[in-house]
Write an enzyme that holds these catalytic residues in place. Structure first.
Site, PDB file in Angstrom:
ATOM      1  N   CYS A   2       0.871  -1.171   0.000  1.00 18.84           N
ATOM      2  CA  CYS A   2       0.000   0.000   0.000  1.00 18.84           C
ATOM      3  C   CYS A   2       0.902   1.213   0.000  1.00 18.84           C
ATOM      4  O   CYS A   2       1.445   1.600   1.030  1.00 18.84           O
ATOM      5  CB  CYS A   2      -0.914  -0.002   1.226  1.00 18.84           C
ATOM      6  N   GLU A 111      -3.378   1.025  -6.272  1.00 15.31           N
ATOM      7  CA  GLU A 111      -2.438  -0.053  -6.557  1.00 15.31           C
ATOM      8  C   GLU A 111      -2.166  -0.091  -8.052  1.00 15.31           C
ATOM      9  O   GLU A 111      -2.979   0.376  -8.848  1.00 15.31           O
ATOM     10  CB  GLU A 111      -2.989  -1.390  -6.072  1.00 15.31           C
TER      11      GLU A 111
END
Length: 251
Positions: A2, A111
């Protein structure tokens, strides 16, 4: 992993979710990156009977944990993520995992999916039903040689669930509201007692929205970053789908 996330809800919504009141109002943030300040909630003073004293406290920390024992942070990689499977044993995270577990409010994260050998496509990943969520976090205070104290933190990650592993093989750990108290209770709950919380989100919880590569640049920080874009399907020649997207190169 992340490496970028967003917190765009109102301070009132954050207060409602985390039951914290001791923070200043803040504007929406659409492209939060490592080394920037992030909001965390930790266990606060015990709530007295009949008292309005909050049981949780909020704080702003630098996203990128520096172990308390580090003499020179330049000797470390930027520890903005911690693998949940090993955090309780790793020297860099062990003390924070035992004593300073935290919640990181977010509306979702970004992402990158590797396509071929040189191209990565960004996705905005948000709860399918919308709203705020809380990532599992760790907080650590580091003291400079001159005595100045710096509060730092990391987000815990786990294996991606079946919905997201085609984009990347890791995802942040999401703590459910009914588990907030147990996760934050470092006085009575050792890491082994909360290990069951460190798991992927249930299938169907998140949706992945293809977005513009404008998110690649930290300077771009508007709501347009989360707008859906149309992409032509391309053959994925990466032998490891969901592998390291290379977004670290963006910082």
């Amino acid at each position: 992993m992340c490496g970028r996330f967003a917190l765009t809800d109102t301070p009132d919504a954050v207060q409602s979710l985390l039951a914290v009141t001791d923070f200043e109002p803040f504007p929406p943030r659409y492209n939060i990156a490592p080394t920037q300040p992030v909001l965390m909630a930790l266990s606060g003073p015990a709530r007295a009977a009949g008292s309005n004293l909050p049981s949780r406290q909020s704080m702003l920390v630098r996203w990128g944990l520096i172990p308390a024992w580090a003499k020179n942070p330049d000797d470390f990689s930027l520890l903005f993520n911690a693998r949940s499977e090993t955090a309780a044993e790793k020297a860099s995270f062990r003390t924070a995992m035992r004593h300073r577990r935290a919640l990181v409010p977010a509306n979702g994260f970004y992402e990158w999916r590797r396509v071929g050998s040189k191209r990565a496509e960004p996705y905005w990943i948000q709860p399918r039903d919308g709203g705020l969520i809380a990532f599992a976090g760790l907080m650590e205070s580091w003291s400079e040689p001159g005595g100045t104290e710096l509060d730092t933190g990391a987000i815990l990650t786990t294996e991606a669930n079946e919905d997201l592993r085609g984009i990347h093989h890791r995802m942040p750990v999401v703590i459910k509201p009914e588990d907030f108290d147990r996760w934050l209770d470092c006085l009575n709950q050792e890491p082994r007692h909360v290990a069951d919380l460190l798991k992927p989100a249930e299938p169907g919880f998140f949706e992945a929205v293809p977005v513009s590569d404008r998110v690649n640049k930290v300077a771009n920080a508007g709501p347009d970053l989360q707008e859906r874009v149309e992409r032509r399907e391309a053959e994925d020649t990466d032998p490891k789908p969901g592998g390291d997207s290379g977004q670290l190169d963006l910082f």
